[in-house]
Design a protein around this motif. Structure first.
Motif, PDB file in Angstrom:
ATOM      1  N   LEU A 142       0.815  -1.220   0.000  1.00  0.00           N
ATOM      2  CA  LEU A 142       0.000   0.000   0.000  1.00  0.00           C
ATOM      3  C   LEU A 142       0.850   1.272   0.000  1.00  0.00           C
ATOM      4  O   LEU A 142       0.339   2.353   0.305  1.00  0.00           O
ATOM      5  CB  LEU A 142      -0.944  -0.016   1.200  1.00  0.00           C
ATOM      6  N   GLN A 175      -8.300  -5.547  -0.342  1.00  0.00           N
ATOM      7  CA  GLN A 175      -8.318  -5.028  -1.715  1.00  0.00           C
ATOM      8  C   GLN A 175      -7.047  -5.436  -2.464  1.00  0.00           C
ATOM      9  O   GLN A 175      -7.097  -5.742  -3.659  1.00  0.00           O
ATOM     10  CB  GLN A 175      -8.389  -3.508  -1.728  1.00  0.00           C
ATOM     11  N   MET A 179      -6.983  -7.511  -5.845  1.00  0.00           N
ATOM     12  CA  MET A 179      -6.290  -7.021  -7.045  1.00  0.00           C
ATOM     13  C   MET A 179      -5.382  -8.115  -7.611  1.00  0.00           C
ATOM     14  O   MET A 179      -5.270  -8.281  -8.824  1.00  0.00           O
ATOM     15  CB  MET A 179      -5.461  -5.773  -6.717  1.00  0.00           C
ATOM     16  N   GLN A 210     -14.354  -1.255   9.626  1.00  0.00           N
ATOM     17  CA  GLN A 210     -14.096  -0.374   8.514  1.00  0.00           C
ATOM     18  C   GLN A 210     -14.787  -0.927   7.279  1.00  0.00           C
ATOM     19  O   GLN A 210     -15.052  -2.128   7.192  1.00  0.00           O
ATOM     20  CB  GLN A 210     -12.583  -0.344   8.265  1.00  0.00           C
ATOM     21  N   GLU A 212     -14.085  -0.441   3.140  1.00  0.00           N
ATOM     22  CA  GLU A 212     -13.339   0.219   2.075  1.00  0.00           C
ATOM     23  C   GLU A 212     -13.961  -0.140   0.739  1.00  0.00           C
ATOM     24  O   GLU A 212     -14.655  -1.153   0.615  1.00  0.00           O
ATOM     25  CB  GLU A 212     -11.877  -0.232   2.091  1.00  0.00           C
ATOM     26  N   PHE A 250      -3.039  10.456   1.843  1.00  0.00           N
ATOM     27  CA  PHE A 250      -2.854   9.060   2.247  1.00  0.00           C
ATOM     28  C   PHE A 250      -1.712   8.511   1.396  1.00  0.00           C
ATOM     29  O   PHE A 250      -1.579   8.907   0.231  1.00  0.00           O
ATOM     30  CB  PHE A 250      -4.121   8.229   1.990  1.00  0.00           C
ATOM     31  N   PHE A 252      -1.442   5.717   0.010  1.00  0.00           N
ATOM     32  CA  PHE A 252      -1.895   4.795  -1.041  1.00  0.00           C
ATOM     33  C   PHE A 252      -2.769   5.448  -2.100  1.00  0.00           C
ATOM     34  O   PHE A 252      -3.245   4.765  -3.010  1.00  0.00           O
ATOM     35  CB  PHE A 252      -2.592   3.587  -0.423  1.00  0.00           C
ATOM     36  N   THR A 253      -3.046   6.756  -1.979  1.00  0.00           N
ATOM     37  CA  THR A 253      -3.843   7.450  -3.009  1.00  0.00           C
ATOM     38  C   THR A 253      -3.168   8.773  -3.389  1.00  0.00           C
ATOM     39  O   THR A 253      -2.453   9.370  -2.593  1.00  0.00           O
ATOM     40  CB  THR A 253      -5.277   7.740  -2.500  1.00  0.00           C
ATOM     41  N   GLY A 284     -12.377   8.959   3.893  1.00  0.00           N
ATOM     42  CA  GLY A 284     -11.205   9.387   3.154  1.00  0.00           C
ATOM     43  C   GLY A 284     -11.194   8.649   1.828  1.00  0.00           C
ATOM     44  O   GLY A 284     -11.713   7.535   1.719  1.00  0.00           O
ATOM     45  N   GLY A 286      -9.430   8.680  -2.618  1.00  0.00           N
ATOM     46  CA  GLY A 286      -8.457   9.209  -3.563  1.00  0.00           C
ATOM     47  C   GLY A 286      -8.282   8.292  -4.754  1.00  0.00           C
ATOM     48  O   GLY A 286      -8.831   7.176  -4.782  1.00  0.00           O
ATOM     49  N   VAL A 288      -6.142   5.723  -6.855  1.00  0.00           N
ATOM     50  CA  VAL A 288      -5.143   4.730  -6.427  1.00  0.00           C
ATOM     51  C   VAL A 288      -3.749   5.166  -6.869  1.00  0.00           C
ATOM     52  O   VAL A 288      -3.526   5.521  -8.035  1.00  0.00           O
ATOM     53  CB  VAL A 288      -5.485   3.333  -6.996  1.00  0.00           C
ATOM     54  N   VAL A 292       0.965   1.600  -5.899  1.00  0.00           N
ATOM     55  CA  VAL A 292       0.125   0.457  -5.500  1.00  0.00           C
ATOM     56  C   VAL A 292      -0.104  -0.443  -6.717  1.00  0.00           C
ATOM     57  O   VAL A 292       0.027  -1.659  -6.640  1.00  0.00           O
ATOM     58  CB  VAL A 292      -1.215   0.927  -4.885  1.00  0.00           C
ATOM     59  N   PHE A 307     -11.723   4.266  -1.372  1.00  0.00           N
ATOM     60  CA  PHE A 307     -12.171   5.056  -0.230  1.00  0.00           C
ATOM     61  C   PHE A 307     -12.269   4.165   1.000  1.00  0.00           C
ATOM     62  O   PHE A 307     -12.272   2.926   0.876  1.00  0.00           O
ATOM     63  CB  PHE A 307     -13.539   5.710  -0.513  1.00  0.00           C
ATOM     64  N   GLY A 308     -12.288   4.789   2.162  1.00  0.00           N
ATOM     65  CA  GLY A 308     -12.404   4.010   3.393  1.00  0.00           C
ATOM     66  C   GLY A 308     -13.164   4.802   4.434  1.00  0.00           C
ATOM     67  O   GLY A 308     -13.014   6.015   4.516  1.00  0.00           O
ATOM     68  N   MET A 309     -14.029   4.092   5.170  1.00  0.00           N
ATOM     69  CA  MET A 309     -14.753   4.781   6.239  1.00  0.00           C
ATOM     70  C   MET A 309     -14.798   3.949   7.505  1.00  0.00           C
ATOM     71  O   MET A 309     -14.778   2.717   7.463  1.00  0.00           O
ATOM     72  CB  MET A 309     -16.161   5.158   5.784  1.00  0.00           C
ATOM     73  N   GLY A 310     -14.812   4.639   8.634  1.00  0.00           N
ATOM     74  CA  GLY A 310     -14.908   3.984   9.936  1.00  0.00           C
ATOM     75  C   GLY A 310     -16.382   3.809  10.273  1.00  0.00           C
ATOM     76  O   GLY A 310     -17.143   4.771  10.289  1.00  0.00           O
TER      77      GLY A 310
HETATM   78  C1  2NL Z   1      -9.939   6.486   5.949  1.00  0.00           C
HETATM   79  C2  2NL Z   1      -9.281   6.489   4.649  1.00  0.00           C
HETATM   80  C3  2NL Z   1      -8.847   5.204   2.709  1.00  0.00           C
HETATM   81  C4  2NL Z   1      -8.146   3.809   0.905  1.00  0.00           C
HETATM   82  C5  2NL Z   1      -8.615   3.956   2.183  1.00  0.00           C
HETATM   83  C6  2NL Z   1      -7.111   2.142  -0.594  1.00  0.00           C
HETATM   84  C7  2NL Z   1      -6.935   0.794  -0.860  1.00  0.00           C
HETATM   85  C8  2NL Z   1      -6.137   0.423  -1.912  1.00  0.00           C
HETATM   86  C9  2NL Z   1      -5.521   1.359  -2.689  1.00  0.00           C
HETATM   87  C10 2NL Z   1      -5.725   2.680  -2.377  1.00  0.00           C
HETATM   88 CL1  2NL Z   1      -5.879  -1.225  -2.223  1.00  0.00          CL
HETATM   89  N1  2NL Z   1      -6.499   3.042  -1.367  1.00  0.00           N
HETATM   90  N2  2NL Z   1      -7.887   2.526   0.433  1.00  0.00           N
HETATM   91  C11 2NL Z   1      -7.912   4.953   0.133  1.00  0.00           C
HETATM   92  C12 2NL Z   1      -8.153   6.196   0.680  1.00  0.00           C
HETATM   93  C13 2NL Z   1      -8.616   6.334   1.971  1.00  0.00           C
HETATM   94  O1  2NL Z   1      -9.316   5.254   3.994  1.00  0.00           O
HETATM   95  O2  2NL Z   1     -10.015   7.501   6.578  1.00  0.00           O
HETATM   96  N3  2NL Z   1     -10.442   5.365   6.396  1.00  0.00           N
HETATM   97  C14 2NL Z   1     -11.122   5.270   7.637  1.00  0.00           C
END
Ligand code: 2NL
Length: 339
Positions: A142, A175, A179, A210, A212, A250, A252-253, A284, A286, A288, A292, A307-310
């Motif tokens: 990542l 993820q 992939m 979480q 994603e 982040f 990873f993005t 959050g 973005g 990729v 990655v 994206f990812g959320m809590g």
């Molecule tokens: C957040 C932010 C995020 C991702 C998770 C992700 C996964 C892959 C590649 C790129 Cl495999 N990105 N996940 C991307 C942006 C934000 O989470 O605040 N989560 C609670």
């Protein structure tokens, strides 16, 4: 042969005594008396060697048959007794039935299911993966550098620090695994438990949830990200919600952003419930990061957003909860309020 006459006598004696046994205990006493280690039949069977060779076979046959017959008789009577216990119960079909307690869906599960429903309805598939991960899937792939604080012993639960085995700190490794498994284009979401070395307080928990998402295809732009996530917010929080994208970072993005929704109490004007800000951060996201894609061996033509959320945070906003600990304490009064 004398012993065969005796076997006949023992059989009669057995049935006479069995007849009188009217409790499970007495039945057991009969079993011990005849079939126990020093029982009348067992003793005879043991003494077989005292007889001439040519008689042993016949004696053994007769005694064993008696033994099995007695065992069956005891077993039958035992079943009858158990049956009688049931028969003794009086049924009154007019009495109210036993009350059945219904459980209900935990608010965290409920919010996860609701979000899954929104994304699967527009073509995302749900993916799962292990909660015990290796450092490569959780961090390296990542684009999280070796010296990043998230990798520290103080931030991550290492199960085996020598082999770099840990409890996943986000669902991103799912993820990464997808992939590696799939061929684009595809769109997935990955819900599940994550772990971080945080002390439990009103807003932190060492185990949390979480969700994603990841969409990979050719020519995916930031506009796709904005459209999908705004559409999600309107379905989850209501058509009137105002969505705000802020730039963020982040590993990873790139580029990265955070998404805020207007406070449901004051519609963005600012009130005590949103700390006067008018908006609440919910996820959050973005595009990729190219590194990655490189790490999973994808050609340059592929693009995507994630994206990812809590989930706890979203459930707290949805239900006006101000302490995360209430989710894990199993107070029935709290849990039943989600019926
Ligand atoms: C957040 C932010 C995020 C991702 C998770 C992700 C996964 C892959 C590649 C790129 Cl495999 N990105 N996940 C991307 C942006 C934000 O989470 O605040 N989560 C609670």
């Amino acid at each position: 042969m004398k012993i065969l006459v005796e076997a006949e006598r023992i059989k009669k004696e057995f049935y006479t005594i069995l007849e009188k046994a009217d409790t499970p205990q007495k039945l057991e006493n009969v079993r011990v008396l005849f079939l126990g280690r020093k029982g009348k039949i067992t003793k005879r069977l043991r003494s077989i060697s005292e007889y001439p060779l040519h008689e042993r076979k016949k004696i053994g046959e007769v005694l064993n048959r008696r033994k099995e017959e007695c065992e069956r008789a005891i077993e039958k009577k035992k079943k009858e007794m158990e049956g009688r216990v049931v028969d003794k119960r009086k049924f009154d079909i007019f009495l109210p039935g036993e009350e059945i307690e219904f459980g209900c869906i935990h608010p965290i599960t409920g919010v996860l299911l609701e979000i899954e429903e929104i994304f699967t309805s527009i073509g995302f598939e749900v993916a799962f993966g292990p909660e015990i991960e290796d450092e490569w899937h959780n961090f390296t792939a990542l684009n999280i550098p070796e010296e990043h604080p998230a990798r520290d012993m103080h931030d991550t639960f290492y199960i085996d620090s020598k082999n770099k085995i840990l409890l996943r700190t986000h669902t991103s490794p799912v993820q990464i695994r997808e992939m590696l498994k799939r061929k684009p284009p595809f769109a997935i979401i990955s819900p599940g438990k994550c772990y971080r070395r945080d002390a439990l307080d009103a807003s932190h928990s060492p185990c949390f949830h979480q969700l994603e998402g990841l969409w990979i295809d050719e020519n995916i732009s930031f506009a796709h990200l904005k459209g999908i996530l705004e559409g999600f917010c309107k379905r989850f929080f209501g058509e009137n919600v105002i969505v705000r994208f802020r730039p963020s970072y982040f590993p990873f993005t790139e580029p990265s952003c955070e998404l805020d929704v207007s406070c449901s109490r004051c519609s963005g004007r600012g009130c005590p419930s949103c700390g006067g800000k008018g908006y609440l951060e919910i996820l959050g996201a973005g595009r990729v990061h190219p590194n990655v894609f490189k790490n999973v061996g994808y050609e340059e033509k592929w693009t995507g957003f994630a994206f990812g959320m809590g989930i706890e945070r979203i459930a707290m906003l949805k239900y006006g909860i101000n302490d995360i600990r209430i989710f894990y304490e199993n107070h029935l009064k709290f849990l039943r309020s989600f019926r």
